[in-house]
Design a protein around this motif. Structure first.
Motif, short mmCIF file in Angstrom:
data_model
loop_
_atom_site.label_atom_id
_atom_site.label_comp_id
_atom_site.label_asym_id
_atom_site.label_seq_id
_atom_site.Cartn_x
_atom_site.Cartn_y
_atom_site.Cartn_z
N ASP A 102 0.76 -1.32 0.08
CA ASP A 102 0.00 -0.04 0.04
C ASP A 102 0.83 1.35 0.05
O ASP A 102 0.40 2.48 0.08
CB ASP A 102 -1.00 -0.01 1.21
N LEU A 103 2.38 1.27 -0.15
CA LEU A 103 3.21 2.46 -0.09
C LEU A 103 3.05 2.96 1.16
O LEU A 103 3.59 4.32 1.20
CB LEU A 103 2.67 3.27 -1.09
N ALA A 153 9.73 13.88 -0.77
CA ALA A 153 8.43 14.20 -1.20
C ALA A 153 8.64 15.35 -2.31
O ALA A 153 7.71 15.19 -3.15
CB ALA A 153 7.54 14.94 -0.19
N LYS A 154 9.57 16.06 -2.18
CA LYS A 154 9.54 17.40 -3.09
C LYS A 154 10.13 16.64 -4.54
O LYS A 154 9.81 17.18 -5.46
CB LYS A 154 10.92 18.27 -2.64
N ARG A 155 10.80 15.41 -4.34
CA ARG A 155 11.32 15.08 -5.83
C ARG A 155 10.23 14.06 -6.25
O ARG A 155 10.65 13.87 -7.70
CB ARG A 155 12.63 14.47 -5.27
N MET A 156 9.68 13.48 -5.56
CA MET A 156 8.91 12.18 -6.25
C MET A 156 7.49 12.84 -6.40
O MET A 156 6.89 13.51 -5.77
CB MET A 156 8.85 11.19 -5.34
N LEU A 203 4.20 11.91 -5.89
CA LEU A 203 3.37 10.78 -5.29
C LEU A 203 2.35 11.50 -4.54
O LEU A 203 2.98 12.36 -3.98
CB LEU A 203 4.13 9.68 -4.39
N ARG A 204 1.11 11.06 -4.29
CA ARG A 204 0.43 11.67 -3.36
C ARG A 204 0.91 11.72 -1.82
O ARG A 204 0.75 12.61 -1.12
CB ARG A 204 -1.08 10.95 -3.61
#
Length: 113
Positions: free
Chosen positions: A45-46, A82-85, A87-88
């Motif tokens: 589920d990441l 989070a800045k680089r990927m 994804l929600r």
């Protein structure tokens, strides 16, 4: 036709690349040694990611200290990730020491003798 790699594998691979870049360029902590990211395992589920690292040129206590420091820095590292990927939601990061390198070196030493 089935995909060759699932989403988890793609996210894990990209996360490993981005984390390596973050450690190389952005994390400036003199207490950390030379860190290598060996593997990233993301849950289905990441929601969480286990990051297996190797720290070179340190003793056993140094390895434990580095992993402890990485886990303390995980919110900062997660924010940068989070800045680089794209994804929600970014997985919770948990760092573990990967002793496979040490085991391999020990086996090579035994074979040499």
């Amino acid at each position: 036709m089935a995909r060759e790699f699932g989403r988890n594998a793609r996210v894990s691979s990209q996360m490993q690349k981005e984390l390596a870049s973050i450690f190389q360029r952005d994390v400036r902590d003199a207490r950390l040694g030379f860190i290598t990211i060996n593997e990233v395992v993301v849950t289905k589920d990441l929601a969480s990611a286990k990051i297996y690292v190797t720290v070179l040129n340190v003793d056993e206590q140094g390895k434990r200290d580095n992993v402890k420091r990485l886990n303390e820095l995980s919110p900062i590292i997660r924010h940068e990730l989070a800045k680089r990927m794209r994804l929600r939601h970014i997985s919770e990061l948990r760092f573990f020491y990967d002793d496979s390198f040490d085991t391999g070196m020990r086996v090579a030493e035994l074979l040499r003798d």
